[in-house]
Design a protein around this motif. Sequence first.
Motif, PDB file in Angstrom:
ATOM      1  N   ASN A   1       0.770  -1.285   0.022  1.00 25.39           N
ATOM      2  CA  ASN A   1       0.238   0.174   0.234  1.00 25.39           C
ATOM      3  C   ASN A   1       0.987   1.194   0.003  1.00 25.39           C
ATOM      4  OD1 ASN A   1      -1.943   2.189   0.165  1.00 25.39           O
ATOM      5  ND2 ASN A   1      -2.742   1.393   2.318  1.00 25.39           N
ATOM      6  N   VAL A   2       0.775   1.985  -1.089  1.00 24.31           N
ATOM      7  CA  VAL A   2       1.665   3.140  -1.227  1.00 24.31           C
ATOM      8  C   VAL A   2       0.675   4.540  -0.720  1.00 24.31           C
ATOM      9  CG1 VAL A   2       2.945   4.792  -2.878  1.00 24.31           C
ATOM     10  CG2 VAL A   2       2.840   2.155  -3.089  1.00 24.31           C
ATOM     11  N   SER A   3      -0.567   4.497  -0.845  1.00 25.73           N
ATOM     12  CA  SER A   3      -1.585   5.618  -0.628  1.00 25.73           C
ATOM     13  C   SER A   3      -1.342   6.392   0.576  1.00 25.73           C
ATOM     14  CB  SER A   3      -3.007   5.196  -0.709  1.00 25.73           C
ATOM     15  OG  SER A   3      -3.333   4.244   0.161  1.00 25.73           O
ATOM     16  N   ALA A   4      -0.964   5.710   1.783  1.00 22.34           N
ATOM     17  CA  ALA A   4      -0.636   6.300   3.119  1.00 22.34           C
ATOM     18  C   ALA A   4       0.592   6.744   3.060  1.00 22.34           C
ATOM     19  CB  ALA A   4      -0.919   5.212   4.189  1.00 22.34           C
ATOM     20  N   GLY A   5       1.636   6.683   2.170  1.00 15.10           N
ATOM     21  CA  GLY A   5       2.865   7.392   2.165  1.00 15.10           C
ATOM     22  C   GLY A   5       3.927   6.386   2.925  1.00 15.10           C
TER      23      GLY A   5
ATOM     24  N   CYS B   1       7.201   7.333  -3.423  1.00 11.31           N
ATOM     25  CA  CYS B   1       6.826   8.671  -2.860  1.00 11.31           C
ATOM     26  C   CYS B   1       7.661   9.890  -3.348  1.00 11.31           C
ATOM     27  CB  CYS B   1       6.949   8.411  -1.216  1.00 11.31           C
ATOM     28  SG  CYS B   1       5.460   7.083  -0.726  1.00 11.31           S
ATOM     29  N   GLN B   2       8.809   9.531  -3.119  1.00 12.51           N
ATOM     30  CA  GLN B   2      10.045  10.641  -3.469  1.00 12.51           C
ATOM     31  C   GLN B   2       9.714  10.918  -5.030  1.00 12.51           C
ATOM     32  OE1 GLN B   2      11.992  12.136  -1.722  1.00 12.51           O
ATOM     33  NE2 GLN B   2      13.467  13.158  -2.993  1.00 12.51           N
ATOM     34  N   ILE B   3       9.496  10.054  -5.640  1.00 11.88           N
ATOM     35  CA  ILE B   3       9.162  10.331  -7.091  1.00 11.88           C
ATOM     36  C   ILE B   3       8.029  11.182  -7.357  1.00 11.88           C
ATOM     37  CG2 ILE B   3       8.643   9.264  -9.684  1.00 11.88           C
ATOM     38  CD1 ILE B   3      10.363   7.034  -8.694  1.00 11.88           C
ATOM     39  N   ALA B   4       6.994  11.046  -6.645  1.00 10.74           N
ATOM     40  CA  ALA B   4       5.558  11.767  -6.887  1.00 10.74           C
ATOM     41  C   ALA B   4       5.992  13.274  -6.269  1.00 10.74           C
ATOM     42  CB  ALA B   4       4.641  11.234  -5.926  1.00 10.74           C
ATOM     43  N   ILE B   5       6.879  13.443  -5.401  1.00  8.29           N
ATOM     44  CA  ILE B   5       7.243  14.790  -4.824  1.00  8.29           C
ATOM     45  C   ILE B   5       7.843  15.631  -5.909  1.00  8.29           C
ATOM     46  CG2 ILE B   5       8.556  15.925  -3.204  1.00  8.29           C
ATOM     47  CD1 ILE B   5       7.821  13.961  -1.282  1.00  8.29           C
ATOM     48  N   ALA B   6       9.030  14.751  -6.508  1.00  5.00           N
ATOM     49  CA  ALA B   6       9.782  15.218  -7.576  1.00  5.00           C
ATOM     50  C   ALA B   6       8.925  15.924  -8.782  1.00  5.00           C
ATOM     51  CB  ALA B   6      10.873  14.164  -8.165  1.00  5.00           C
ATOM     52  N   ILE B   7       7.943  14.990  -9.211  1.00  3.54           N
ATOM     53  CA  ILE B   7       7.018  15.072 -10.175  1.00  3.54           C
ATOM     54  C   ILE B   7       6.269  16.540  -9.970  1.00  3.54           C
ATOM     55  CG2 ILE B   7       5.344  14.505 -11.926  1.00  3.54           C
ATOM     56  CD1 ILE B   7       6.680  11.778 -11.585  1.00  3.54           C
TER      57      ILE B   7
ATOM     58  N   ALA C   1       3.906   0.920  -9.389  1.00  6.94           N
ATOM     59  CA  ALA C   1       3.755   1.673  -8.271  1.00  6.94           C
ATOM     60  C   ALA C   1       2.980   2.757  -8.503  1.00  6.94           C
ATOM     61  CB  ALA C   1       4.983   2.108  -7.501  1.00  6.94           C
ATOM     62  N   PRO C   2       2.058   3.437  -7.667  1.00  6.18           N
ATOM     63  CA  PRO C   2       1.204   4.613  -8.048  1.00  6.18           C
ATOM     64  C   PRO C   2       2.045   5.777  -7.527  1.00  6.18           C
ATOM     65  CG  PRO C   2       0.259   3.414  -5.991  1.00  6.18           C
ATOM     66  CD  PRO C   2       1.179   2.550  -6.437  1.00  6.18           C
ATOM     67  N   LEU C   3       1.760   6.828  -8.111  1.00 13.81           N
ATOM     68  CA  LEU C   3       2.371   8.007  -7.840  1.00 13.81           C
ATOM     69  C   LEU C   3       1.385   8.813  -7.106  1.00 13.81           C
ATOM     70  CD1 LEU C   3       4.454   8.925 -11.112  1.00 13.81           C
ATOM     71  CD2 LEU C   3       5.108   7.723  -8.900  1.00 13.81           C
ATOM     72  N   ILE C   4       1.458   8.910  -5.797  1.00 19.37           N
ATOM     73  CA  ILE C   4       0.556   9.656  -5.033  1.00 19.37           C
ATOM     74  C   ILE C   4       0.861  11.011  -4.541  1.00 19.37           C
ATOM     75  CG2 ILE C   4      -0.885   9.497  -2.798  1.00 19.37           C
ATOM     76  CD1 ILE C   4      -1.233   6.950  -4.832  1.00 19.37           C
ATOM     77  N   GLY C   5      -0.101  11.959  -5.053  1.00 17.94           N
ATOM     78  CA  GLY C   5       0.081  13.475  -4.762  1.00 17.94           C
ATOM     79  C   GLY C   5      -0.548  13.665  -3.497  1.00 17.94           C
ATOM     80  N   PRO C   6      -0.765  15.302  -3.651  1.00 17.70           N
ATOM     81  CA  PRO C   6      -1.488  15.865  -2.186  1.00 17.70           C
ATOM     82  C   PRO C   6      -2.688  15.273  -2.180  1.00 17.70           C
ATOM     83  CG  PRO C   6      -0.417  17.490  -3.540  1.00 17.70           C
ATOM     84  CD  PRO C   6      -0.370  16.411  -4.629  1.00 17.70           C
ATOM     85  N   GLU C   7      -3.265  15.201  -1.077  1.00 14.41           N
ATOM     86  CA  GLU C   7      -4.542  14.590  -0.489  1.00 14.41           C
ATOM     87  C   GLU C   7      -4.873  13.292  -1.080  1.00 14.41           C
ATOM     88  OE1 GLU C   7      -7.398  17.630  -1.982  1.00 14.41           O
ATOM     89  OE2 GLU C   7      -6.538  19.054  -0.557  1.00 14.41           O
ATOM     90  N   SER C   8      -3.881  12.481  -1.183  1.00  8.83           N
ATOM     91  CA  SER C   8      -3.721  11.112  -1.524  1.00  8.83           C
ATOM     92  C   SER C   8      -4.379  11.033  -3.243  1.00  8.83           C
ATOM     93  CB  SER C   8      -4.715  10.341  -0.810  1.00  8.83           C
ATOM     94  OG  SER C   8      -4.263  10.378   0.517  1.00  8.83           O
ATOM     95  N   SER C   9      -4.341  11.948  -3.882  1.00 11.18           N
ATOM     96  CA  SER C   9      -4.659  11.812  -5.292  1.00 11.18           C
ATOM     97  C   SER C   9      -3.619  11.171  -6.071  1.00 11.18           C
ATOM     98  CB  SER C   9      -4.944  13.185  -5.638  1.00 11.18           C
ATOM     99  OG  SER C   9      -4.064  14.161  -5.742  1.00 11.18           O
ATOM    100  N   PRO C  10      -4.238   9.999  -7.128  1.00 12.93           N
ATOM    101  CA  PRO C  10      -3.086   9.626  -7.782  1.00 12.93           C
ATOM    102  C   PRO C  10      -2.712  10.441  -8.969  1.00 12.93           C
ATOM    103  CG  PRO C  10      -5.106   8.584  -8.300  1.00 12.93           C
ATOM    104  CD  PRO C  10      -5.319   9.639  -7.286  1.00 12.93           C
ATOM    105  N   LEU C  11      -1.289  10.817  -9.027  1.00 16.51           N
ATOM    106  CA  LEU C  11      -0.796  11.621 -10.155  1.00 16.51           C
ATOM    107  C   LEU C  11      -0.669  10.571 -11.515  1.00 16.51           C
ATOM    108  CD1 LEU C  11       1.933  13.439  -8.599  1.00 16.51           C
ATOM    109  CD2 LEU C  11      -0.302  14.239  -8.805  1.00 16.51           C
TER     110      LEU C  11
END
Length: 581
Positions: free
Chosen positions: A133-137, A298-304, A261-271
């Motif tokens: 589970n990636v959605s929780a960070g 998680c780090q990749i989502a932040i970078a994107i 793996a999902p890229l999870i953005g702010p408010e758990s929204s999938p990028l």
Amino acid sequence: MAVLRILEGAEPNTFFNVTRKKTTLGRNPECDIMLDPVDISRKHVTVHHDGEVYSIEDLGSRNGTFVNSRRLEPHVPHRLVEGDIVKMCKLVFVFESEPFAMEGQESPTKMGVDSQVIIDDRPAGSTIMKKVNVSAGYADLTPGIRPEEKLRALMEISRSLGRAMTEAEVLPKIIESLFGIFPQADRGMVVLRDRESGKLVPKAIRHRREEDSEMVRLTRTVIDEVMQTGEAILSADASSDPGLPVSDSIVELKIRSMMCAPLIGPESSPLGVIQIDALNPYNRFSDGDLELLAGVACQIAIAIENAQFREVVMRERALELQLKVAHDIQKGFLPAGPPELEGYSFFDYYQPANILGGDYFDYIPLEDGRMAVVLADVSGKGIPAALLVAKLNSEIRYCLAGLREPAEVMRRLNRVFCESRWESQFITMVLAVLDPEKHEVVLTNAGHMSPILRNERGVRDVLSLDDGGLPLGVTEDAEYEEHRVALAVGDHLVLFSDGITEAMNSEGALYDKSRLQEILRIGSTGATKLGWRIIDDVKRFAGNQTQSDDICLTCFGRVDETASGSTTRNRKEKARGEEKK
């Protein structure tokens, strides 16, 4: 699905779908595909589709169309085949009859590099090996992988990104970093959700070995599963995994081992998702590898997110700069100062509500010694209104140079703005032509508020409600009348836009015309004093309320020639008033 894919002259690998029976490309917004370069003709080419046959036709373009370096004859269709190179000015396309595409995706897509289809006939069979589970960070990731491995991977991602600023720079570096972290990976890809359309768009695809690069199809099956659940998955053989829904494209790819793996953005929204594949059956990913990918996702989502934010900021800064240049150009349309006319004084004030305004005023000297004073209000705001102001500026000077009567000038302008290209745009305008020899003003009005005449007898509207014609651009057969006003010493005309009468205070009340007339009855005369008295009163009334519309005001009147001095004094008074602001 056939497309034209950009090779040079714009963003590489941008696709334009040309599967309709007739697809027109050009600079005109009415074209099916609008192209930006100014040397492209308004309607440059048409791509025809008849069954399995595609052809391209040059529409008599100014700079021509070339297919495989040969210039096309205008209006003679030329058949297109796979791989044809089409050149239109600086834009170079390749024609592809079966391009890369997401399943079910109809809009043009972009991708970072060339992609491929991998066909592997060796049998294999397995199930999903693990989910995380990636959605929780970070907090939800299990501690199975060694902390030092996670730290090394995160540092590798951070170091590889370096100074990468844009999404186009970030995504390839991310995949290169994953190749370093996972030596068994043969291919990596990033698929993101488009913010405007909500559709999934492949943004970057990389192969470890360039010789393996060919066309590829991605499937929604895995991507939808990962984005909906927020779980990263590991499959030992995606092509026959009973844990995944059946998909032709999964079977076709014959992926031996895959992590997504999902890229999870702010408010758990999938990028979007990041996926890496291993094609060698002996180089499978492990449970620890999935934990590691889930952690770096998680780090990749932040970078994107950061890259996308930077791009938004850079676009906004570029737009601000362009608007600033447009603002300076628009100021150039306005008079640098009031005219010098013996026996008359002038005042003007213009304050747009935004960086670009839709109000306009001007003083235009005529060859016979008369002076035209123009004040107009263009419909709409922002860039469209500013463009219409630019058009009005050129057209009114042209009309005044060739026509003597103000009503005829207004009729000519109306015909210009009734053309189809200005559909839904209109202009209210008042034109006052001052004859300093006769001390007479000839007025004609196109749907604008009546000028106000102030003299020793009081304050009154020069025109009644029935004296104004329709705004410019409404109907071609509109008629305009002329009204003559004699000016005695001390008489002043006030022309204004609705930014004054509709100025609003914090309680929602409007300044209105009656208050404007009252303020004109107070105090001494003189164009400069009258003008600043109006502007100061409007500002006091509005207080801290944000200006919602452009404010434009011109005052001019006849003064005692023996006491008028020179226009220099009027300019000094105006300069002192500017300092007050």
